[in-house]
Design an enzyme around this catalytic site. Structure first.
Site, PDB file in Angstrom:
ATOM      1  N   ASP A 133      45.172 -10.930 -30.282  1.00 60.12           N
ATOM      2  CA  ASP A 133      46.308 -10.621 -29.406  1.00 60.12           C
ATOM      3  C   ASP A 133      46.015 -10.924 -27.944  1.00 60.12           C
ATOM      4  OD1 ASP A 133      47.803  -9.792 -31.570  1.00 60.12           O
ATOM      5  OD2 ASP A 133      47.491  -7.661 -31.231  1.00 60.12           O
ATOM      6  N   ARG A 180      41.663   4.467 -23.035  1.00 58.69           N
ATOM      7  CA  ARG A 180      42.690   3.589 -22.470  1.00 58.69           C
ATOM      8  C   ARG A 180      42.892   3.744 -20.970  1.00 58.69           C
ATOM      9  NH1 ARG A 180      42.022  -0.042 -26.076  1.00 58.69           N
ATOM     10  NH2 ARG A 180      42.702   0.569 -28.156  1.00 58.69           N
ATOM     11  N   ASP A 222      49.281   2.454 -27.309  1.00 56.58           N
ATOM     12  CA  ASP A 222      48.436   1.918 -26.243  1.00 56.58           C
ATOM     13  C   ASP A 222      49.236   1.251 -25.137  1.00 56.58           C
ATOM     14  OD1 ASP A 222      46.085   2.916 -27.235  1.00 56.58           O
ATOM     15  OD2 ASP A 222      45.725   1.195 -28.528  1.00 56.58           O
ATOM     16  N   SER A 230      43.498  -2.613 -39.173  1.00 56.94           N
ATOM     17  CA  SER A 230      43.243  -2.805 -37.754  1.00 56.94           C
ATOM     18  C   SER A 230      42.253  -1.730 -37.296  1.00 56.94           C
ATOM     19  CB  SER A 230      44.584  -2.693 -37.033  1.00 56.94           C
ATOM     20  OG  SER A 230      44.403  -2.335 -35.709  1.00 56.94           O
TER      21      SER A 230
END
Lengths: 391, 391, 391, 391
Positions: free
Chosen positions: C12, C92, C121, C170
């Site tokens: 990504d 994050r 996220d 994932s």
């Protein structure tokens, strides 16, 4: 394509009708007016206009349902948001449900509303619409017209809207509450002019003699004024007049909207102010301390859901199950004094009061004496002692 | 055996002095008067009597400490118990600490107080005394004298106490609050007669012109009235007079005492009423919604500890750490209107206000537009949709 | 136009680089890798790729900061979301801050991330980016590419990404936590296969002998294992290995994402599991009951903010002020037993423990005797008595 | 004078019988044994002794009521106190009610119990007794006998009590839970020896193969194991054996007693541990996030009341009204793995799950797309942006 529109007769919802046809390819617009106690002249204008410009116009009298299913639970829940009595918010889900019912009955393909993208009402309407499985169209938000463009469009379409009288603020009214916002009022420091108020007299202009009023509750809801039994709707109408006359029921607040913006709002809600003060006072004498403490958080959670229009979240019913259980004993009288904008509780009586004169005096009947209090005192703050001796 | 007695000059604490000697074998009684803003005539009488009947009499001026360490935190915490501004409660721990300090300094063997077994004050005093490691004597509770026996004993002992003037209610006063309870007031339905009030005018007798007043806060505490900077003590004294004159600051409530009994209390606290209303209003514009919501529970927990006199539980300081962090931005002005018993916030200003006019209008500067609100709306009440489609 | 991109080396974020140039007209892409304890091979691959395809590549070692400023507060706050130890969430905001710092330093016009529109996220990154005043680009969400289109595009652009090995789930890893989601795991009833786990042994394969381990805390944070002082990072690395070896630290949960969807997640967090169990146990003996009760709500509020990435809401710091105040006394040892997936606290010791053997026995030193408990008992449930006698 | 005594067959309640006669002038003692699932041998000994030494002996089988009215609500409420499953506490009010019923039926003048002044049970018994309007006698607390004096007195009275076998700890057992406390266990750092456990195998001695077990719930209560429908009592008995065999269900905790002392307790509750883990997991998939968040506080309040024995406070029923409303949808299966002391949820299924695979993927059917998430994201943390731009 057929659409049921939540209709008020104002500029925004009126221009929605031609817009739905021209911009969304709608064939048939059903304008739905839901009567939750708006001023009669507003309703009449809405009906006149709806009949004229929509393909089909429907009026629904929801006043009784508004009182029984929304206002009464609110009273039981001491419903307030950031310190002011909830008002505008609680009418929205009811309006949305009634419009949705029309949509289902008339086999409409979608529902529409005239809210812009700034406020809470879009969220309240759509939460109900979508939970009921309906497609939503929001022309005002989606097309992003400026107000001047709206007016121009309305004139072009020949809509007989009172656009000349451009009030500097935006007003919303139902049986329970009147809100005023916008224009110069947006500045939190701007002192509201007397002219924005319609339901309440200025305290200075209120009668020079106070009014003493006894309100009777049964299972958490008001049933009589000064001993005269009244149905909910009538009681609220009358109390709005009485308390408004004495200048009671104005609120000026900075409010956190759902989207996160803070906005300045002014409210008039005379009956609401009196009923909630009296209801809280009565709860104080019949509920146990444990109930009072926990109900505070239940009431706050109920109010948050109600403010956001999330009445179809199952938590809403869970909370009401708790609340209804507590209200079984909330019956009795509260005497208040209304005088030039002030409200004072003077006394209260309940058959099921937990207050007992003989217990206050350590009567032998209950087998508690001062030495027991001495025993209790030894344990009061015990862990603070342990703490202080541990450091 | 030497004892430090929390002394007020009233009947209860005065008869404690001979009782401690006769019934507890105490050799030396030190009467300690702590000045937290009681009426001057009460203090003078207490000092006169203490000097005369105790072995040693000590007066401690704690007014400044009361304001800085108790009233200011209370304002920051919006300290209220079951809806009324805390008053009597917050003076007790300070009085107890001061008496305890005397006891340590004078090497006393114990401390004593004159509270009976019915109320909260015994618990507040003793929680502090015991946490500080002191032995406690509570003659009024332990000996269980009736009021008539007390008076007889006082006369026998030649105590010059004003026992003739037997007021039908019991009064407690400090800088921040005046409470009235007992006698006929115990009946929750009894309407309090005007004569019980001393700090506030009856709304009917208040001036016919309203007063507009601007209160300035810095980091959560009031620092000026109408622009005139004032020290805390002076500001409160002045505001008590101003607001009392306008009939603002009366509370009538059914209160849950620590031991579990419900009791009817009347309070006068004019400055407190104004300052807390203004402070809450200011918080509303500078704190985030998340802060406002959570601080409600912090304030409630602080108030519960304060009401119970548990200021030495470490939670008390934990909560103040949270509160002080939030108050750093609570600076600004609030304008209120006082008129015949009513208090209305008219406007407010803060440099750090989260309100921003340009944001309310979806200005492009912040890159939020109506379509974003549409996106938000899709998720609002999403789980209610899932719920409705699952049943 | 210059953009700083939060870069991971995965598909990504890698395709974001050419996309930013082709679709957003970006001239210069700075790929920023923030090391919060990902596997070394992931970091190396990310650096290799970033160097190759971005205009400028920057690596920031934030491991120490991650431990001190995010993991340690989390331990103090017993940070968990819906019952599992927070993990992915807390890294994050730190990554976002580091990327933002690069953006400011390099005078970038915007920041970008590679998150899609489904998860949490995007919200965590953007909450920090926007609060810091930065413009945000989210190509994956905005362009809406399907995974197959992404892969095709990557191949076309010659990106050396391991797209052949298409794992069915994932994975996200940092020092503190490893999460596994997606694919068949999305079905809440699907039993996770052993192969999804990397940090923890299957309980069945764990050693046959239990491990007894002593963890030492100082002011709420772990400082030693079995008496050996260790810096935070080293302690966590070692404990992940030890506890993982014994099969401790797996969580399987249905989690409410911020947007409102429920998703099934699997986590491995061995050190976190052990440290939070031990920390809670230690708090239980040093904090007062009042503190424990209230801290539960503080911890929950902290965790909610942390989960949502709202660390820049001032409430976050307000809560930490409370938490830090409580942790001053949270020092001591906790002994745990790890055995084939089970974790058992066996004993604990703290110098400041509120537990006192002599007090449990009503020792005369504290002047409490059984009769005092009798006195207390009279008031326990008093209002329930009043209630029962009132109905 | 006639007294109904809550009788267990142990030393304390046995010596109460002659003590009531000799020291309280009681003419007739009715010993009442309430069967809430104690070990059969304990019940038999109690009946044998009661028949012999009391004037009248009554046995009441309350097992079914215990399950239906106490354990099932506890499961629905995820009832736990400071992190451990409630056990001993919830049997006390039921025992008290049954003894009270005997007292009313037999026209006894008072009720008695054998608790000392140190623990919680005196408070739990008496809260119920007093709320039901009964006079209470507590010989063990009021007479203050030391254990050695008790034994001497028992021997003098010829009571056939097994006083020789002086276990170093005190044990309480009912269907749901077994608690072990006292002696060396009081030291929080002392590691409990294996011999204190009776219901659970040591993890090391548990079977080498894990057990996979499916538990079925209907409206919040367990109704089947591995598909086999079982009545509540039978299900719990069987699950205690199964989970205990696998070493699951031990708790070691420092607990805050009602009076404020911290005490170390060990518990065994295998069925409880499994059922509460499974129940919580099931709730996670069927309740909305709003419900889950608020129910946490409801569950905590319920647990606090249950721990304190305050089941007659009306708040208890208010909370159950909320809880029952939520549990209507808590039906489904949870699969767990039990292995050498560890418990792992592997999967779960509910027809009314709010999890929907198609929604996770932004299916067009629900009209949500990634751009909507982008809109949402703009508002996420909005006030933190306002805050950062205001300071």
């Amino acid at each position: 394509m057929k659409v049921a529109l939540a209709y008020s007769g104002g500029l925004d919802t009126s221009v929605c009708i031609p817009l739905l046809k021209e911009r969304y390819g709608v064939d048939e617009v059903i304008s739905v007016v839901v009567d939750v106690g708006q001023p009669v002249e507003d309703l009449e204008r809405a009906n006149r206009l709806g009949e004229e410009i929509a393909d089909h116009h429907i009026v629904i009298d929801a006043k009784e349902e508004f009182v029984e299913d929304y206002i009464f639970p609110l009273i039981k829940a001491n419903g307030n948001y950031e310190g002011y009595v909830l008002g505008t918010a609680i009418a929205r889900p009811l309006i949305a449900k009634k419009v949705a019912e029309v949509a289902f009955r008339e086999k409409a393909d979608a529902v529409a509303h005239g809210c812009t993208g700034k406020g809470n009402d879009q969220l309240r309407f759509e939460a109900v619409f979508r939970a009921m499985g309906l497609k939503v169209i929001a022309p005002m938000r989606e097309l992003g017209l400026k107000r001047s463009e709206e007016i121009e469009y309305a004139i072009k379409k020949g809509l007989k809207i009172n656009v000349g009288k451009d009030t500097p603020w935006s007003i919303d009214e139902n049986l329970w509450s009147r809100s005023i916002e916008g224009g110069m009022l947006e500045d939190p420091a701007f002192i509201p002019p007397e002219e924005i108020f319609a339901w309440t007299k200025s305290p200075e202009d209120a009668p020079d003699s106070p009014l003493i009023l006894k309100i009777t509750f049964e299972e958490g809801v008001p049933v009589a004024l000064d001993g005269e039994a009244l149905r909910g709707y009538d009681l609220i109408v009358r109390l709005n007049m009485i308390a408004g006359e004495h200048g009671v029921g104005r609120t000026d607040i900075i409010e956190d909207r759902v989207l996160g913006l803070k906005a300045r709002e002014n409210y008039e809600h005379p009956a609401a102010t009196v009923l909630l003060s009296a209801h809280r006072d009565l709860e104080q004498i019949v509920l146990t301390r444990n109930e009072l403490r926990f109900k505070m958080s239940v009431d706050a959670a109920w109010s948050e859901l109600a403010y956001q229009g999330l009445v179809l979240d199952p938590l809403y019913d869970d909370l009401l199950a708790f609340i209804d259980e507590t209200q079984k004993r909330v019956s009795g009288d509260v005497t208040v004094k209304l005088y030039k904008g002030s409200l004072q509780v003077l006394g209260r009586y309940a058959r099921t009061a937990l207050y007992r004169e003989d217990w206050v005096s350590f009567d032998t009947a209950v087998e508690i004496d001062p030495a027991d209090a001495g025993g209790f005192s030894k344990f009061h703050g015990l862990q603070a002692r342990l703490y202080r001796s541990s450091i």
